[in-house]
Design a protein around this motif. Structure first.
Motif, PDB file in Angstrom:
ATOM      1  N   ARG A   5       3.634  57.530 -57.043  1.00  0.00           N
ATOM      2  CA  ARG A   5       4.976  57.417 -57.269  1.00  0.00           C
ATOM      3  C   ARG A   5       5.598  59.569 -56.505  1.00  0.00           C
ATOM      4  N   ASN A   6       6.512  59.002 -56.570  1.00  0.00           N
ATOM      5  CA  ASN A   6       6.932  60.259 -55.648  1.00  0.00           C
ATOM      6  C   ASN A   6       7.389  60.276 -54.469  1.00  0.00           C
ATOM      7  N   GLY A   7       6.438  59.146 -53.784  1.00  0.00           N
ATOM      8  CA  GLY A   7       6.372  58.754 -52.280  1.00  0.00           C
ATOM      9  C   GLY A   7       4.991  58.776 -51.842  1.00  0.00           C
ATOM     10  N   ALA A   8       4.004  59.273 -52.700  1.00  0.00           N
ATOM     11  CA  ALA A   8       3.126  59.375 -52.049  1.00  0.00           C
ATOM     12  C   ALA A   8       1.678  58.749 -53.213  1.00  0.00           C
ATOM     13  N   SER A   9       0.977  58.977 -52.689  1.00  0.00           N
ATOM     14  CA  SER A   9      -0.657  58.021 -53.837  1.00  0.00           C
ATOM     15  C   SER A   9      -1.231  59.225 -53.969  1.00  0.00           C
ATOM     16  N   GLU A  10      -1.846  59.246 -54.642  1.00  0.00           N
ATOM     17  CA  GLU A  10      -2.654  60.165 -55.577  1.00  0.00           C
ATOM     18  C   GLU A  10      -3.811  59.701 -56.837  1.00  0.00           C
ATOM     19  N   PRO A  11      -4.586  60.210 -57.002  1.00  0.00           N
ATOM     20  CA  PRO A  11      -5.747  59.400 -57.754  1.00  0.00           C
ATOM     21  C   PRO A  11      -5.416  59.620 -59.270  1.00  0.00           C
ATOM     22  N   ASP A  53      11.478  55.399 -71.585  1.00  0.00           N
ATOM     23  CA  ASP A  53      11.597  56.667 -71.154  1.00  0.00           C
ATOM     24  C   ASP A  53      10.294  57.148 -71.017  1.00  0.00           C
ATOM     25  N   ALA A  54       9.699  57.131 -71.977  1.00  0.00           N
ATOM     26  CA  ALA A  54       8.250  57.885 -71.074  1.00  0.00           C
ATOM     27  C   ALA A  54       7.626  56.997 -70.605  1.00  0.00           C
ATOM     28  N   PHE A  55       6.877  56.026 -70.185  1.00  0.00           N
ATOM     29  CA  PHE A  55       6.741  55.128 -69.338  1.00  0.00           C
ATOM     30  C   PHE A  55       7.638  54.852 -67.697  1.00  0.00           C
ATOM     31  N   ASN A  56       8.991  55.695 -68.004  1.00  0.00           N
ATOM     32  CA  ASN A  56       9.926  55.457 -66.409  1.00  0.00           C
ATOM     33  C   ASN A  56       9.237  57.044 -66.196  1.00  0.00           C
ATOM     34  N   GLU A  57       9.000  58.165 -66.767  1.00  0.00           N
ATOM     35  CA  GLU A  57       8.171  59.669 -66.235  1.00  0.00           C
ATOM     36  C   GLU A  57       7.583  59.832 -65.251  1.00  0.00           C
ATOM     37  N   CYS A  81      10.892  44.264 -62.579  1.00  0.00           N
ATOM     38  CA  CYS A  81      10.331  43.662 -61.373  1.00  0.00           C
ATOM     39  C   CYS A  81       9.211  42.649 -62.521  1.00  0.00           C
ATOM     40  N   SER A  82       8.247  42.341 -61.369  1.00  0.00           N
ATOM     41  CA  SER A  82       7.017  41.508 -62.267  1.00  0.00           C
ATOM     42  C   SER A  82       6.250  42.447 -62.246  1.00  0.00           C
ATOM     43  N   PHE A  83       5.362  42.394 -63.101  1.00  0.00           N
ATOM     44  CA  PHE A  83       4.204  43.898 -62.956  1.00  0.00           C
ATOM     45  C   PHE A  83       3.758  43.749 -62.660  1.00  0.00           C
ATOM     46  N   ASP A  84       2.495  43.253 -61.491  1.00  0.00           N
ATOM     47  CA  ASP A  84       1.811  43.140 -60.472  1.00  0.00           C
ATOM     48  C   ASP A  84       2.530  43.588 -59.189  1.00  0.00           C
ATOM     49  N   ASP A  85       3.596  43.760 -59.228  1.00  0.00           N
ATOM     50  CA  ASP A  85       4.609  44.420 -58.158  1.00  0.00           C
ATOM     51  C   ASP A  85       4.685  46.270 -58.772  1.00  0.00           C
ATOM     52  N   VAL A  86       4.925  46.922 -59.857  1.00  0.00           N
ATOM     53  CA  VAL A  86       5.253  47.752 -60.677  1.00  0.00           C
ATOM     54  C   VAL A  86       3.615  47.809 -60.120  1.00  0.00           C
ATOM     55  N   LEU A  87       2.707  47.865 -60.897  1.00  0.00           N
ATOM     56  CA  LEU A  87       1.405  48.326 -60.425  1.00  0.00           C
ATOM     57  C   LEU A  87       0.613  48.589 -58.882  1.00  0.00           C
ATOM     58  N   GLY A  88       1.443  47.429 -58.656  1.00  0.00           N
ATOM     59  CA  GLY A  88       1.169  47.791 -56.335  1.00  0.00           C
ATOM     60  C   GLY A  88      -0.912  47.841 -56.293  1.00  0.00           C
ATOM     61  N   GLU A  89      -0.990  48.514 -55.685  1.00  0.00           N
ATOM     62  CA  GLU A  89      -2.718  48.619 -55.371  1.00  0.00           C
ATOM     63  C   GLU A  89      -3.536  48.801 -57.051  1.00  0.00           C
ATOM     64  N   SER A  90      -2.681  49.144 -57.794  1.00  0.00           N
ATOM     65  CA  SER A  90      -4.385  49.226 -59.313  1.00  0.00           C
ATOM     66  C   SER A  90      -3.692  47.673 -59.549  1.00  0.00           C
ATOM     67  N   TRP A  91      -3.051  47.013 -58.938  1.00  0.00           N
ATOM     68  CA  TRP A  91      -2.870  45.886 -59.691  1.00  0.00           C
ATOM     69  C   TRP A  91      -4.311  44.931 -60.556  1.00  0.00           C
ATOM     70  N   ARG A 136      10.165  55.766 -59.029  1.00  0.00           N
ATOM     71  CA  ARG A 136      10.347  54.677 -58.429  1.00  0.00           C
ATOM     72  C   ARG A 136      10.849  53.379 -59.571  1.00  0.00           C
ATOM     73  N   GLN A 137      12.063  52.995 -59.198  1.00  0.00           N
ATOM     74  CA  GLN A 137      12.602  52.256 -59.914  1.00  0.00           C
ATOM     75  C   GLN A 137      12.661  50.474 -60.209  1.00  0.00           C
ATOM     76  N   VAL A 138      11.562  49.939 -60.868  1.00  0.00           N
ATOM     77  CA  VAL A 138      10.716  49.011 -61.135  1.00  0.00           C
ATOM     78  C   VAL A 138      11.105  47.895 -61.988  1.00  0.00           C
ATOM     79  N   LEU A 139      12.816  48.547 -62.991  1.00  0.00           N
ATOM     80  CA  LEU A 139      12.959  47.746 -64.346  1.00  0.00           C
ATOM     81  C   LEU A 139      12.850  46.219 -63.662  1.00  0.00           C
TER      82      LEU A 139
END
Length: 416
Positions: free
Chosen positions: A119-125, A68-72, A82-92, A77-80
Motif C-alpha cells: 500500500r502507498n507504493g511499498a510492501s510492509e509486514p 470507506d474504511a476498507f479503502n483507507e 477487481c477480482s479479490f485475488d488481485d486485490v490481495l496480491g501476495e497475501s492471497w 490503490r484503486q481496485v474497485l
C-alpha cells in the motif's frame, strides 16, 4: 430505480458510495448497476454504511466492492471491481483458503494473521483479523462473502514489544540472581582465604607470646617470619581483588617485556615442574610499554600456573613476546583501537577448552576447576589489570588442542 435505491436517505453520503454509483459496472462480470439483484444491492448498502473495514466478494469471478474504511487500508490503490485475488496480491495465498471456506458455507474468524501488504507504493509486514460470512440469495445459494477486516498491526507489535521487554527483564533478573550467587561464592571463598591467613598470623603470634612468656628467646625470628609471610599473602590477596575491580593504584613504568620475562625464566620453569618443558620465543626489540611490573609478573605467573593445571601429564608451555600493529578498529565492545601494541603470550598444548568456556573465561567467578580449587578470579583479575593498563586480553582454545592467552599492551612512544 436502482440508482435511487443506492442513494437512499437511509444511507449517509460517503466517498466509496459515490464511487460505487459512478463506477462502470457494465464492463465487469457484475453487469450494469441497474440490473443488480436485490441480494447484491442489500449487501452493498450494508457494507457502505458500516464503519468496520468491509469488502464484498461476489460471484465466481470474486468481484470486489468495499467501503470507506476498507479503502483507507488499501492506501492509494484503486481496485474497485477487481477480482479479490488481485486485490490481495501476495497475501492471497494465506487469505484465499479463508474465503473459500466461507464460499462453502462455513463462517470463519482468523485473528492476527501476518501478511505482507502493498500500500502507498511499498510492501510492509502487517497483521489482520478476518471475519468472513457467506451471503445467500433468495433461494439459499451462496453468491458472495462479506469480509470484515480489522488491522491489528499496532496491537500485535505492542504485544511483541511487551514480550521482548518482559524477556529482557527476565534475563536481567536471572543475571542479577547469578551475580548474587557468584558474590555469595566469592564471599565464602574469600572469607575462608582471609580466615586461613589470619589463623596463620594468630598462631604465629600465639607461639611468639608463649615463648616470650617462658623466656625462650631462641628462634623467635621463625614466628615473626611466619606471621609476616601470612600478612604479606593477605596484602597480595587484597591487591589482586583491587586489580580485578580496576580500583588498584597501579605503578606504571616503561618496561622492556622481553628483558622482564627473560629474567623470570628460572622462576617460571621451577613453578611448572620437571614434567613440563618451558620454551621462550622472545622478540629481540620489543616496543616499550608502560605497565606495572609487579602486576605483569603476577599475570605471567598466573597464566603459567593455569597452563600447568591443563597439563596434568606433562607437556609444553611457550612464553613469547612480539610487536603487532592494528590498522583498523577491532569490532565489538572489547575491540582494540588502531595502533601499535606489544604482546605477552602464554601457550600450552594441554586439554584446552570448549567454545562456551572460552567465551566466559574472563568472567569473574567462572572457573573450570573443581569446587574448592579456584574462585574464578585469576583470569578476571588479569583482564582487569590489562584493561586498566590500556590494553586487551585475548584467549583462543580448543578441546585437545591447548590454550593461547595473549596480553596486548599499547606501545609507549615517549620512552621508546
Amino acid at each position: 430505480m436502482r440508482m435511487k435505491h443506492l442513494a437512499s436517505p437511509l444511507m449517509p453520503p460517503s466517498e466509496m458510495g459515490e464511487k460505487v454509483r459512478q463506477f462502470p459496472w457494465e464492463d465487469t462480470p457484475l453487469g450494469p448497476i441497474l440490473s443488480w439483484p436485490a441480494t447484491l444491492r442489500i449487501a452493498v448498502d450494508m457494507l457502505l454504511v458500516s464503519k468496520v473495514p468491509t469488502c464484498l466478494v461476489w460471484g465466481a469471478q470474486l468481484s470486489t466492492i468495499y467501503n470507506d474504511a476498507f479503502n483507507e487500508m488499501l492506501g492509494k490503490r484503486q481496485v474497485l471491481g477487481c477480482s479479490f485475488d488481485d486485490v490481495l496480491g501476495e497475501s492471497w495465498e494465506k487469505v484465499g483458503p479463508i474465503l473459500f471456506k466461507a464460499l462453502s458455507g462455513e463462517a470463519t474468524l482468523i485473528e492476527n494473521l501476518p501478511l505482507i501488504i502493498n500500500r502507498n507504493g511499498a510492501s510492509e509486514p502487517s497483521y489482520f483479523t478476518f471475519s468472513c460470512t457467506p451471503v445467500r440469495d433468495e433461494s439459499g445459494a451462496i453468491v458472495g462473502v462479506l469480509d470484515k477486516v480489522i488491522e491489528t498491526t499496532a496491537h500485535v507489535q505492542s504485544e511483541q514489544q511487551w514480550r521482548m521487554l518482559a524477556f529482557a527483564h527476565e534475563q536481567q533478573v536471572r543475571a542479577r540472581t547469578a551475580d548474587l550467587e557468584h558474590l555469595w561464592q566469592l564471599s565464602g571463598g574469600m572469607a575462608q582465604d582471609v580466615k586461613n591467613l589470619l589463623g596463620g598470623i594468630c598462631s604465629s603470634l600465639a607461639l611468639l607470646e608463649q615463648r616470650l612468656a617462658q623466656g625462650h628467646l631462641e628462634r623467635l625470628d621463625t614466628c615473626i617470619e611466619s606471621a609476616r609471610g601470612a600478612a604479606n599473602q593477605a596484602v597480595a590477596l587484597a591487591d589482586r581483588l583491587l586489580a580485578f575491580s580496576c580500583f588498584q593504584a597501579l605503578d606504571p613504568q616503561p618496561v622492556n617485556v622481553t628483558q622482564l620475562i627473560d629474567g623470570m625464566a628460572a622462576v617460571l620453569s621451577q613453578s611448572l615442574g620437571s614434567q613440563i618443558t618451558l620454551q621462550m620465543h622472545l622478540e629481540l626489540l620489543p616496543w616499550t610499554v608502560l605497565v606495572d611490573v609487579e602486576q605483569l609478573q603476577h599475570a605471567l605467573q598466573s597464566l603459567c600456573l593455569n597452563a600447568c593445571d591443563a597439563l596434568p601429564n606433562g607437556g609444553r608451555v611457550i612464553v613469547s613476546t612480539g610487536n603487532v600493529r592494528y590498522d583498523a578498529c577491532e569490532q565489538g565492545h572489547d575491540g582494540l583501537l588502531p595502533g601499535d601494541y606489544t604482546y605477552v603470550q602464554v601457550e600450552d598444548n594441554g586439554c584446552g577448552m570448549g567454545p562456551e568456556a572460552v567465551v566466559r573465561a574472563f568472567e569473574p567467578f567462572f572457573t573450570g576447576k573443581s569446587a574448592g580449587q579456584g574462585h574464578g578470579l585469576g583470569l578476571a583479575m588479569i583482564y582487569g589489570f590489562v584493561r586498566q593498563s590500556g590494553g586487551r586480553a585475548l584467549i583462543e582454545s580448543e578441546p585437545g588442542k591447548g590454550t593461547r592467552v595473549r596480553l596486548l599492551l599499547p606501545r609507549h612512544l615517549t620512552q621508546d
